[in-house]
Design a protein around this motif. Structure first.
Motif, PDB file in Angstrom:
ATOM      1  N   GLU A  70       0.815  -1.211   0.000  1.00 17.28           N
ATOM      2  CA  GLU A  70       0.000   0.000   0.000  1.00 17.28           C
ATOM      3  C   GLU A  70       0.851   1.266   0.000  1.00 17.28           C
ATOM      4  O   GLU A  70       0.361   2.336  -0.347  1.00 17.28           O
ATOM      5  N   ILE A  71       2.118   1.160   0.389  1.00 16.72           N
ATOM      6  CA  ILE A  71       2.921   2.373   0.575  1.00 16.72           C
ATOM      7  C   ILE A  71       4.167   2.436  -0.293  1.00 16.72           C
ATOM      8  O   ILE A  71       4.857   3.455  -0.321  1.00 16.72           O
ATOM      9  N   ARG A  72       4.480   1.355  -1.036  1.00 15.41           N
ATOM     10  CA  ARG A  72       5.772   1.275  -1.716  1.00 15.41           C
ATOM     11  C   ARG A  72       5.817   1.906  -3.101  1.00 15.41           C
ATOM     12  O   ARG A  72       6.859   1.923  -3.743  1.00 15.41           O
ATOM     13  N   TRP A  73       4.707   2.449  -3.596  1.00 15.71           N
ATOM     14  CA  TRP A  73       4.698   2.950  -4.972  1.00 15.71           C
ATOM     15  C   TRP A  73       5.745   4.033  -5.240  1.00 15.71           C
ATOM     16  O   TRP A  73       6.200   4.160  -6.386  1.00 15.71           O
ATOM     17  N   PRO A  74       6.192   4.845  -4.249  1.00 10.49           N
ATOM     18  CA  PRO A  74       7.268   5.800  -4.559  1.00 10.49           C
ATOM     19  C   PRO A  74       8.554   5.141  -5.047  1.00 10.49           C
ATOM     20  O   PRO A  74       9.330   5.759  -5.770  1.00 10.49           O
ATOM     21  N   ILE A  75       8.765   3.883  -4.660  1.00  8.99           N
ATOM     22  CA  ILE A  75       9.961   3.171  -5.136  1.00  8.99           C
ATOM     23  C   ILE A  75       9.882   2.971  -6.644  1.00  8.99           C
ATOM     24  O   ILE A  75      10.866   3.182  -7.364  1.00  8.99           O
ATOM     25  N   ARG A 248       7.333   7.225   3.990  1.00  7.52           N
ATOM     26  CA  ARG A 248       6.972   7.513   5.386  1.00  7.52           C
ATOM     27  C   ARG A 248       5.603   8.187   5.452  1.00  7.52           C
ATOM     28  O   ARG A 248       4.771   7.835   6.298  1.00  7.52           O
ATOM     29  N   HIS A 249       5.365   9.150   4.571  1.00  8.20           N
ATOM     30  CA  HIS A 249       4.078   9.847   4.535  1.00  8.20           C
ATOM     31  C   HIS A 249       2.942   8.854   4.264  1.00  8.20           C
ATOM     32  O   HIS A 249       1.876   8.928   4.904  1.00  8.20           O
ATOM     33  N   ASN A 250       3.165   7.929   3.337  1.00  8.55           N
ATOM     34  CA  ASN A 250       2.147   6.928   3.022  1.00  8.55           C
ATOM     35  C   ASN A 250       1.847   6.038   4.228  1.00  8.55           C
ATOM     36  O   ASN A 250       0.689   5.666   4.484  1.00  8.55           O
ATOM     37  N   PHE A 251       2.895   5.690   4.972  1.00  6.97           N
ATOM     38  CA  PHE A 251       2.712   4.834   6.149  1.00  6.97           C
ATOM     39  C   PHE A 251       1.905   5.561   7.222  1.00  6.97           C
ATOM     40  O   PHE A 251       0.982   4.984   7.824  1.00  6.97           O
ATOM     41  N   ILE A 252       2.212   6.814   7.445  1.00  2.92           N
ATOM     42  CA  ILE A 252       1.465   7.594   8.430  1.00  2.92           C
ATOM     43  C   ILE A 252       0.012   7.750   7.995  1.00  2.92           C
ATOM     44  O   ILE A 252      -0.906   7.719   8.827  1.00  2.92           O
ATOM     45  N   ALA A 253      -0.205   7.913   6.684  1.00  2.00           N
ATOM     46  CA  ALA A 253      -1.578   8.024   6.181  1.00  2.00           C
ATOM     47  C   ALA A 253      -2.365   6.747   6.481  1.00  2.00           C
ATOM     48  O   ALA A 253      -3.567   6.810   6.781  1.00  2.00           O
TER      49      ALA A 253
END
Length: 279
Positions: A70-75, A248-253
């Motif tokens: 859910e959060i790794r798309w920035p990679i 990090r922002h995605n994880f906090i979201a």
């Protein structure tokens, strides 16, 4: 816009500012400490993410879920922006570090795929021919896996029966052998049996080199590093920092928008039972 946690502004007009930024950036061993290589990195352990106590408690519960996809798309975006020459991977015993790695896109060698089940194949789907004579010769070539000498094909009964001269047959066979290189006998998928399709462009996969360090022990002296080269490296590392910030922002979201709950999942189990015969 994502708040900056790791990303910094760097004066790209100043050699000393760029060198200090690169030298002072946190690094992590790319494999093991004895490997003697490290690369730019960030620690993403929960206690190092700047979370509130409530978010931290929730984050530990979230570790038991499949949250990473859910959060790794920035990679993926970072890797594409670097044309595949660099990517970001996790490292450490519990994956507690994001590390900048060298990488590259490599052609997989697959030539066709099945739209139904997704299975890939290293052979191409053979073309179809409107000319009946060509279709007969093509089938013989495919059945032989394109392995025979030209003269052998002329002796096949199906080709012998064609209303063409031997010279015409040899000319056609020569052309078809070149056309049918790497083709399978049929278009059937080896898994589900449904028709395959040829790739319009060769598929690629990302090859990552976690054992290679990036700038490990580098002095960034002026003889080897021009201002342009330094700016390029700073641009790379700043892009890496920004991608890590976004993760990090995605994880906090997720921590804000979702709750971790327990559900009972029933999975089918195959067992052997007795069944009375029917006459």
């Amino acid at each position: 816009m994502t708040n900056s946690f790791w990303a910094k502004k760097v004066d790209r007009r100043s050699r000393s500012a760029m060198v200090d930024f690169l030298r002072d950036h946190y690094c992590y061993n790319t494999m093991n400490s004895w490997n003697g290589a490290s690369s730019y990195a960030h620690c993403i352990k929960i206690h190092r993410l700047g979370l509130t106590s409530e978010q931290s408690d929730k984050a530990y519960d979230m570790l038991d879920t499949d949250f990473w996809e859910e959060i790794r798309w920035p990679i993926n975006e970072f890797t594409d922006s670097q044309n595949g020459f660099y990517t970001i991977g996790t490292n450490g015993r519990s994956g507690g570090y994001l590390v900048l790695y060298e990488s590259r896109f490599e052609i997989t060698g697959h030539l066709s795929y099945c739209p139904s089940c997704g299975q890939r194949n290293f052979k191409k789907v053979p073309p179809t021919f409107e000319d009946a004579n060509e279709q007969v010769m093509a089938q013989e070539i495919l059945k032989s896996r394109n392995a025979w000498q030209l003269g052998v094909y002329l002796s096949q009964p199906s080709i012998e029966a064609l209303p063409l001269s031997n010279d015409e047959k040899l000319s056609t066979i020569t052309r078809l052998k070149a056309l049918l290189v790497d083709c399978s006998l049929t278009d059937a998928c080896g898994v589900c049996g449904k028709p395959r399709r040829n790739f319009s462009t060769p598929p690629v996969q990302l090859a990552v080199y976690p054992g290679k360090g990036i700038d490990h022990g580098e002095a960034f002296d002026a003889e080897e590093w021009s201002m342009e080269a330094l700016r390029e490296r700073v641009d790379l590392v700043c892009a890496f920092d920004a991608a890590c910030d976004q993760i990090r922002h995605n994880f906090i979201a997720l921590l804000i928008g979702y709750d971790v709950v327990e559900e009972t999942v029933h999975r089918p189990v195959t067992v052997k039972v007795l069944r009375e015969r029917t006459v």
